[in-house]
Enzyme design. Structure first.
Site, short mmCIF file in Angstrom:
data_model
loop_
_atom_site.label_atom_id
_atom_site.label_comp_id
_atom_site.label_asym_id
_atom_site.label_seq_id
_atom_site.Cartn_x
_atom_site.Cartn_y
_atom_site.Cartn_z
N PRO A 292 32.94 -25.53 1.43
CG PRO A 292 34.50 -25.43 2.97
CD PRO A 292 34.03 -26.17 1.92
NE ARG B 118 9.78 -29.25 2.31
CZ ARG B 118 8.84 -29.43 3.08
NH1 ARG B 118 8.90 -30.60 3.92
NH2 ARG B 118 7.57 -28.72 3.46
N1 SAM Z 1 40.16 -26.94 4.85
C1 SAM Z 1 39.00 -26.81 4.03
C2 SAM Z 1 38.57 -25.20 3.83
O1 SAM Z 1 39.04 -24.30 4.62
O2 SAM Z 1 37.93 -24.77 2.77
C3 SAM Z 1 37.65 -26.88 4.98
C4 SAM Z 1 37.50 -28.54 4.85
S1 SAM Z 1 36.38 -29.21 5.78
C5 SAM Z 1 36.98 -29.37 7.33
C6 SAM Z 1 36.15 -30.73 5.33
C7 SAM Z 1 35.02 -31.04 4.43
O3 SAM Z 1 33.59 -30.62 4.95
C8 SAM Z 1 35.00 -30.34 3.02
O4 SAM Z 1 35.76 -30.83 1.94
C9 SAM Z 1 33.64 -30.49 2.71
O5 SAM Z 1 33.42 -31.51 1.89
C10 SAM Z 1 32.70 -30.19 3.91
N2 SAM Z 1 32.25 -29.04 4.17
C11 SAM Z 1 32.63 -28.44 5.19
N3 SAM Z 1 32.08 -27.09 5.16
C12 SAM Z 1 31.16 -27.11 4.32
C13 SAM Z 1 30.33 -26.19 4.00
N4 SAM Z 1 29.72 -24.93 4.51
N5 SAM Z 1 29.46 -26.55 2.93
C14 SAM Z 1 29.36 -27.68 2.17
N6 SAM Z 1 30.42 -28.64 2.60
C15 SAM Z 1 31.15 -28.33 3.49
#
Ligand code: SAM
Length: 225
Positions: free
Chosen positions: A89, A154
């Site tokens: 994220p 795409r």
């Molecule tokens: N504790 C982390 C934080 O606050 O940054 C969030 C972890 S999230 C629950 C679990 C996984 O989902 C991340 O390691 C990532 O691979 C994926 N993920 C969550 N949000 C994302 C986003 N906006 N873009 C890309 N991957 C995402």
């Protein structure tokens, strides 16, 4: 183009890979997708790949060894090490410009996190690019990986039935260009008709109408920002 996905949940992918444009792209050998289970690189007899965070706190963190060793092995399987992308994220925001840039690669390796995310040393050791699909938190990187693949394919020549159909797509001409409104049959539905100009067969007038409406939509997007 080759995609390698490293995930704890490989079973999420077959349905998506077996449908529509992606399925066709794979069948025509324009796209290859290899899904790898990160548990294959676990050193634990129960195939665990996560552990409690040092310093305390809720949730589990993805351990460094399975991810680093999995990525190293997968990267080494072809001569092209590819572009290594960790879905996070806090990564660089995914947009159409980024899509165009990724579409110039021959190989993308997408690593999906879960739980509280990655042990920081994974990032320190592998030095991947971090990519975010938006300012919100998903449960895992799998949907984000699908978003990346979906947008990138795409732009791979031959994947779209009509090569021109991505030219007018929103965000394709300029960063904030929005496509004109589209209509199909029936000509009238619940008193809502189709603009006459689209039915008159005059290509110049149609092109002008589309330009004007695309500009109007684009303007509205700018105002909303
Ligand atoms: N504790 C982390 C934080 O606050 O940054 C969030 C972890 S999230 C629950 C679990 C996984 O989902 C991340 O390691 C990532 O691979 C994926 N993920 C969550 N949000 C994302 C986003 N906006 N873009 C890309 N991957 C995402």
């Amino acid at each position: 183009m080759r995609f390698d996905i490293l995930t704890l949940f490989p079973a999420i992918f077959p349905g998506y890979l077996g449908e529509s444009l992606l399925e066709k792209g794979i069948r025509r050998r324009l796209v290859e997708v290899h899904v790898h289970d990160l548990r294959n690189w676990s050193r634990d007899k129960h195939h665990k790949v996560d552990d409690r965070p040092f310093g305390g706190g809720p949730g589990m963190v993805l351990r460094v060894e399975p991810v680093v060793e999995g990525v190293e092995e997968i990267r080494g399987r072809t001569r092209d090490p590819g572009r290594l992308i960790l879905l996070t994220p806090q990564g660089k925001r995914f947009d159409q410009r980024y899509v165009r840039e990724l579409a110039t690669s021959n190989r993308l390796i997408l690593v999906c996190g879960r739980y509280e995310g990655f042990d920081q040393r994974i990032i320190d050791i592998l030095k991947p690019e971090e990519l975010s699909i938006g300012d919100f938190v998903l449960n895992g990187g799998e949907v984000a990986a699908m978003v990346v693949i979906d947008a990138v394919i795409r732009l791979i020549p031959g994947v779209l039935g009509d090569a021109t159909s991505s030219i007018d797509d929103s965000f394709s001409r300029e960063e904030d260009w929005i496509e004109f409104p589209q209509y199909t049959r029936p000509r009238t539905y619940r008193d809502h008709g189709v603009p006459d100009v689209l039915l008159n067969g005059n290509h110049e007038e149609i092109a002008e109408w589309r330009r004007a409406h695309a500009a109007r939509r684009t303007e509205r997007l700018r105002e909303a920002e």
